[in-house]
Design a protein around this motif. Structure first.
Motif, PDB file in Angstrom:
ATOM      1  N   MET A  93       0.843  -1.189   0.000  1.00  0.00           N
ATOM      2  CA  MET A  93       0.000   0.000   0.000  1.00  0.00           C
ATOM      3  C   MET A  93       0.886   1.250   0.000  1.00  0.00           C
ATOM      4  SD  MET A  93      -2.843   1.331   2.735  1.00  0.00           S
ATOM      5  CE  MET A  93      -4.084   0.100   2.459  1.00  0.00           C
ATOM      6  N   GLU A 117       2.483   4.718   0.803  1.00  0.00           N
ATOM      7  CA  GLU A 117       2.774   5.364   2.090  1.00  0.00           C
ATOM      8  C   GLU A 117       1.814   6.516   2.385  1.00  0.00           C
ATOM      9  OE1 GLU A 117       4.995   5.006   4.760  1.00  0.00           O
ATOM     10  OE2 GLU A 117       5.195   3.022   3.861  1.00  0.00           O
ATOM     11  N   LYS A 140      -1.526   5.173   3.453  1.00  0.00           N
ATOM     12  CA  LYS A 140      -1.433   4.645   4.829  1.00  0.00           C
ATOM     13  C   LYS A 140      -1.465   5.790   5.838  1.00  0.00           C
ATOM     14  CE  LYS A 140       1.304   1.474   7.691  1.00  0.00           C
ATOM     15  NZ  LYS A 140       0.368   1.681   8.758  1.00  0.00           N
ATOM     16  N   ASP A 183      -4.251   6.434   8.735  1.00  0.00           N
ATOM     17  CA  ASP A 183      -3.874   6.579  10.145  1.00  0.00           C
ATOM     18  C   ASP A 183      -4.419   7.888  10.724  1.00  0.00           C
ATOM     19  OD1 ASP A 183      -2.585   4.151  10.113  1.00  0.00           O
ATOM     20  OD2 ASP A 183      -0.553   4.996   9.917  1.00  0.00           O
ATOM     21  N   ALA A 188      -8.577   2.557  -1.406  1.00  0.00           N
ATOM     22  CA  ALA A 188      -8.350   3.417  -0.242  1.00  0.00           C
ATOM     23  C   ALA A 188      -9.672   3.999   0.256  1.00  0.00           C
ATOM     24  CB  ALA A 188      -7.373   4.529  -0.584  1.00  0.00           C
ATOM     25  N   ASP A 191     -11.471   1.384   2.097  1.00  0.00           N
ATOM     26  CA  ASP A 191     -10.899   1.222   3.438  1.00  0.00           C
ATOM     27  C   ASP A 191     -11.414   2.300   4.392  1.00  0.00           C
ATOM     28  OD1 ASP A 191      -9.473  -0.947   2.559  1.00  0.00           O
ATOM     29  OD2 ASP A 191      -7.556   0.122   2.351  1.00  0.00           O
TER      30      ASP A 191
END
Length: 184
Positions: free
Chosen positions: A1, A3, A6, A10, A155, A158
């Motif tokens: 995935m 960066e 991610k 987060d 994404a 997610d």
């Protein structure tokens, strides 16, 4: 995935966690029939000319489930504390016995319970709005990235999964709080 993706996920998770933390804090302030020192957390006492939180001028305890006792660190503060509790408009009637300010927490009426449930639902809805705003922000950032369409769609999926998880968590908190409030 990727960066960047991610990092966005987060950050979104942190935003959603803070919405849940805020909800828990707000739920603590909604009393469910039992006396708790948190009930007086919003009371500000006039202390030598400046408004000061009650917890900084007195000790607040719960001798039993229906009583709050406030023991000032300075005896001359008794009247000020009593006045501040009355002015806070919390529905309490403080009594002063010379050493303590004693507050009997009245049992909740059915109508008051319904009002508290409405208040809890409003707080839960605010938390959901916070979660949705975090989702919206994340999706906006994802769309601004220079990545493939598939990666972008994954994404966003997610982020939606994360959103659904947090909305369920909020609903569970609300359900538990509602049960606690309505329990006689």
């Amino acid at each position: 995935m990727n960066e960047e993706i991610k990092f966005i996920l987060d950050t979104t998770k942190e935003g959603m966690d803070s919405a849940i933390a805020h909800l828990e804090k707000m739920f603590l302030k909604i009393r469910a029939g039992k006396a708790s020192p948190v009930m007086l957390s919003s009371v500000m006492v006039e202390y030598y000319g400046s408004p000061t939180p009650l917890s900084q001028v007195a000790n607040v305890n719960t001798p039993d489930a229906r009583t709050l006792s406030v023991q000032p660190w300075e005896k001359n503060m008794l009247h000020e504390i009593e006045k501040a509790i009355m002015n806070a408009n919390l529905g309490f009637n403080p009594m002063n016995n010379g050493d303590f300010v004693i507050i009997n927490v009245p049992p909740l009426t059915e109508e008051r319970r319904r009002d508290l449930v409405k208040q809890a639902k409003a707080e839960a809805e605010d938390a959901k709005i916070g979660v949705r705003n975090a989702r919206q922000e994340a999706n906006k950032e994802i769309r601004g990235l220079e990545v493939s369409e598939d990666l972008q769609k994954n994404a966003e999926a997610d982020v939606q999964t994360l959103t659904d998880k947090y909305i369920k968590k909020i609903d569970a908190f609300l359900e538990a709080k509602e049960a606690e409030i309505m329990k006689v």
